[in-house]
Motif scaffolding. Structure first.
Motif, PDB file in Angstrom:
ATOM      1  N   VAL A  84     -22.293  16.205 -43.592  1.00 54.85           N
ATOM      2  CA  VAL A  84     -22.635  16.072 -42.173  1.00 54.85           C
ATOM      3  C   VAL A  84     -21.582  16.746 -41.297  1.00 54.85           C
ATOM      4  O   VAL A  84     -21.906  17.518 -40.385  1.00 54.85           O
ATOM      5  N   GLY A  85     -20.303  16.463 -41.579  1.00 59.53           N
ATOM      6  CA  GLY A  85     -19.235  17.051 -40.780  1.00 59.53           C
ATOM      7  C   GLY A  85     -19.194  18.559 -40.881  1.00 59.53           C
ATOM      8  O   GLY A  85     -18.973  19.263 -39.897  1.00 59.53           O
ATOM      9  N   GLY A  86     -19.418  19.089 -42.102  1.00 61.60           N
ATOM     10  CA  GLY A  86     -19.396  20.537 -42.285  1.00 61.60           C
ATOM     11  C   GLY A  86     -20.494  21.249 -41.509  1.00 61.60           C
ATOM     12  O   GLY A  86     -20.266  22.292 -40.891  1.00 61.60           O
ATOM     13  N   ARG A  87     -21.699  20.688 -41.513  1.00 64.56           N
ATOM     14  CA  ARG A  87     -22.809  21.310 -40.793  1.00 64.56           C
ATOM     15  C   ARG A  87     -22.601  21.252 -39.277  1.00 64.56           C
ATOM     16  O   ARG A  87     -22.898  22.209 -38.558  1.00 64.56           O
ATOM     17  N   LEU A  88     -22.089  20.145 -38.795  1.00 64.62           N
ATOM     18  CA  LEU A  88     -21.859  20.016 -37.358  1.00 64.62           C
ATOM     19  C   LEU A  88     -20.752  20.954 -36.885  1.00 64.62           C
ATOM     20  O   LEU A  88     -20.840  21.538 -35.803  1.00 64.62           O
ATOM     21  N   ALA A  89     -19.704  21.104 -37.705  1.00 66.64           N
ATOM     22  CA  ALA A  89     -18.569  21.935 -37.298  1.00 66.64           C
ATOM     23  C   ALA A  89     -18.960  23.388 -37.078  1.00 66.64           C
ATOM     24  O   ALA A  89     -18.376  24.088 -36.261  1.00 66.64           O
ATOM     25  N   THR A  90     -19.979  23.884 -37.816  1.00 65.94           N
ATOM     26  CA  THR A  90     -20.411  25.276 -37.648  1.00 65.94           C
ATOM     27  C   THR A  90     -21.262  25.473 -36.405  1.00 65.94           C
ATOM     28  O   THR A  90     -21.567  26.613 -36.040  1.00 65.94           O
ATOM     29  N   ARG A  91     -21.667  24.396 -35.757  1.00 65.48           N
ATOM     30  CA  ARG A  91     -22.561  24.490 -34.609  1.00 65.48           C
ATOM     31  C   ARG A  91     -21.908  24.120 -33.276  1.00 65.48           C
ATOM     32  O   ARG A  91     -22.500  24.323 -32.229  1.00 65.48           O
ATOM     33  N   LEU A  92     -20.710  23.566 -33.335  1.00 67.48           N
ATOM     34  CA  LEU A  92     -20.052  23.116 -32.110  1.00 67.48           C
ATOM     35  C   LEU A  92     -19.304  24.253 -31.417  1.00 67.48           C
ATOM     36  O   LEU A  92     -18.773  25.149 -32.075  1.00 67.48           O
ATOM     37  N   ARG A  93     -19.270  24.222 -30.096  1.00 65.38           N
ATOM     38  CA  ARG A  93     -18.445  25.169 -29.341  1.00 65.38           C
ATOM     39  C   ARG A  93     -16.975  24.905 -29.627  1.00 65.38           C
ATOM     40  O   ARG A  93     -16.587  23.800 -29.984  1.00 65.38           O
ATOM     41  N   GLU A  94     -16.130  25.931 -29.476  1.00 61.09           N
ATOM     42  CA  GLU A  94     -14.728  25.827 -29.882  1.00 61.09           C
ATOM     43  C   GLU A  94     -13.997  24.686 -29.179  1.00 61.09           C
ATOM     44  O   GLU A  94     -13.253  23.936 -29.799  1.00 61.09           O
ATOM     45  N   GLN A  95     -14.210  24.548 -27.871  1.00 61.84           N
ATOM     46  CA  GLN A  95     -13.511  23.498 -27.144  1.00 61.84           C
ATOM     47  C   GLN A  95     -13.954  22.114 -27.592  1.00 61.84           C
ATOM     48  O   GLN A  95     -13.138  21.183 -27.700  1.00 61.84           O
ATOM     49  N   VAL A  96     -15.241  21.969 -27.898  1.00 64.00           N
ATOM     50  CA  VAL A  96     -15.749  20.684 -28.372  1.00 64.00           C
ATOM     51  C   VAL A  96     -15.168  20.375 -29.749  1.00 64.00           C
ATOM     52  O   VAL A  96     -14.737  19.244 -30.023  1.00 64.00           O
ATOM     53  N   LEU A  97     -15.134  21.388 -30.618  1.00 67.93           N
ATOM     54  CA  LEU A  97     -14.576  21.188 -31.948  1.00 67.93           C
ATOM     55  C   LEU A  97     -13.104  20.819 -31.866  1.00 67.93           C
ATOM     56  O   LEU A  97     -12.632  19.915 -32.573  1.00 67.93           O
ATOM     57  N   ARG A  98     -12.363  21.492 -30.986  1.00 68.44           N
ATOM     58  CA  ARG A  98     -10.942  21.195 -30.832  1.00 68.44           C
ATOM     59  C   ARG A  98     -10.749  19.748 -30.359  1.00 68.44           C
ATOM     60  O   ARG A  98      -9.891  19.022 -30.861  1.00 68.44           O
ATOM     61  N   THR A  99     -11.556  19.327 -29.414  1.00 71.11           N
ATOM     62  CA  THR A  99     -11.457  17.967 -28.899  1.00 71.11           C
ATOM     63  C   THR A  99     -11.728  16.941 -29.997  1.00 71.11           C
ATOM     64  O   THR A  99     -11.019  15.930 -30.112  1.00 71.11           O
ATOM     65  N   CYS A 100     -12.730  17.213 -30.828  1.00 70.62           N
ATOM     66  CA  CYS A 100     -13.050  16.296 -31.933  1.00 70.62           C
ATOM     67  C   CYS A 100     -11.899  16.213 -32.937  1.00 70.62           C
ATOM     68  O   CYS A 100     -11.549  15.133 -33.415  1.00 70.62           O
ATOM     69  N   VAL A 101     -11.304  17.371 -33.249  1.00 75.10           N
ATOM     70  CA  VAL A 101     -10.203  17.393 -34.214  1.00 75.10           C
ATOM     71  C   VAL A 101      -9.004  16.616 -33.686  1.00 75.10           C
ATOM     72  O   VAL A 101      -8.388  15.817 -34.404  1.00 75.10           O
ATOM     73  N   VAL A 102      -8.659  16.820 -32.420  1.00 77.79           N
ATOM     74  CA  VAL A 102      -7.517  16.122 -31.829  1.00 77.79           C
ATOM     75  C   VAL A 102      -7.772  14.622 -31.770  1.00 77.79           C
ATOM     76  O   VAL A 102      -6.898  13.809 -32.113  1.00 77.79           O
ATOM     77  N   ALA A 103      -8.968  14.248 -31.359  1.00 75.28           N
ATOM     78  CA  ALA A 103      -9.298  12.824 -31.284  1.00 75.28           C
ATOM     79  C   ALA A 103      -9.214  12.171 -32.666  1.00 75.28           C
ATOM     80  O   ALA A 103      -8.680  11.062 -32.821  1.00 75.28           O
ATOM     81  N   PHE A 104      -9.729  12.860 -33.668  1.00 78.13           N
ATOM     82  CA  PHE A 104      -9.659  12.343 -35.032  1.00 78.13           C
ATOM     83  C   PHE A 104      -8.213  12.180 -35.469  1.00 78.13           C
ATOM     84  O   PHE A 104      -7.829  11.167 -36.077  1.00 78.13           O
ATOM     85  N   GLY A 105      -7.377  13.157 -35.157  1.00 81.86           N
ATOM     86  CA  GLY A 105      -5.967  13.086 -35.538  1.00 81.86           C
ATOM     87  C   GLY A 105      -5.244  11.932 -34.886  1.00 81.86           C
ATOM     88  O   GLY A 105      -4.420  11.257 -35.516  1.00 81.86           O
ATOM     89  N   LEU A 106      -5.535  11.685 -33.620  1.00 79.54           N
ATOM     90  CA  LEU A 106      -4.890  10.574 -32.921  1.00 79.54           C
ATOM     91  C   LEU A 106      -5.290   9.236 -33.524  1.00 79.54           C
ATOM     92  O   LEU A 106      -4.455   8.336 -33.696  1.00 79.54           O
TER      93      LEU A 106
END
Length: 236
Positions: A202-224
């Motif tokens: 699920v995560g892999g498929r979504l990551a290929t479809r998200l805009r860069e800023q949205v993907l960056r926000t998700c990665v940072v939020a996950f890291g926090l």
């Protein structure tokens, strides 16, 4: 990006936390190795979901080889040395990596990496990240996104693809080494592995479809979230 997609991305992160929560009831080393073994299907599913056209080409083979060697070294460190000191340091490493991902565009402009790749630094980053992954896999994706993103002149989506392949290599090395030499809690690993596979796909498929800023926000939020959880686990 609608609410449903955001929930699915968050769920993938929660599954990783679920793995760590189960492993948390074991001894430190046993928890680490069990977590690494259980997450392998998720990393595999993530790479499968990316598709063949997105995977790294031959130019990245040295980076992939460095990842394999680094992971083997990290596994050896975990099995041969006390884990307490690194367990204490892990939350700070993950939170620091999250900050690097958030600041990556400004840092890349300052370094001038938009004009070309930094192959030596990329190789070093992959090696360091893989050592970390073999030793303690918590938040590995966030750390790799920071280390690889600062050394590649590529969109975040391409960095995410390379990160996924490196994660799979680290997980595969860890699986082999820990299955042979580590105190794996196989019941816990077997219970969580199917959920890890689902989260990876699920995560892999979504990551290929998200805009860069949205993907960056998700990665940072996950890291926090991961950093905070690891801090509670280390100091609670």
């Amino acid at each position: 990006m609608n609410t449903g997609k955001l929930v699915l991305v968050s769920a993938a992160g929660l599954i990783s936390g679920f793995v760590n929560a189960i492993a948390g009831g074991l001894g430190t080393v046993s928890a680490n190795v069990t977590n690494s073994v259980a997450l392998w299907p998720g990393y595999f599913g993530n790479v499968v979901a990316l598709g063949k056209s997105d995977r790294p080409g031959r130019a990245m083979w040295p980076v992939l080889l460095a990842s394999v060697l680094g992971a083997a070294g990290g596994c050896a460190l975990l099995l041969l040395t006390p884990a307490r000191a690194f367990t204490v340091a892990v939350p700070f490493l993950v939170l620091g990596a999250s900050a690097l991902v958030a600041a990556q565009p400004r840092i890349k402009r300052w370094l001038g990496t938009h004009s070309g790749d930094r192959p030596r630094q990329l190789l070093a980053g992959a090696t360091v990240g893989s050592i970390y992954g073999g030793y303690f896999g918590g938040g590995l994706g966030v750390i790799l996104m920071a280390l690889l993103g600062l050394t590649m002149a590529a969109p975040l989506r391409q960095v995410n693809v390379l990160k996924g392949v490196v994660q799979l290599l680290v997980a595969t090395v860890s699986l082999v080494v820990f299955a042979a030499f580590g105190p794996v809690h196989w019941v816990a690993a077997a219970l969580v592995a199917p959920l890890s596979l689902l989260g990876g796909v699920v995560g892999g498929r979504l990551a290929t479809r998200l805009r860069e800023q949205v993907l960056r926000t998700c990665v940072v939020a996950f890291g926090l979230v991961v950093g905070a959880w690891l801090a509670v686990r280390a100091f609670g």
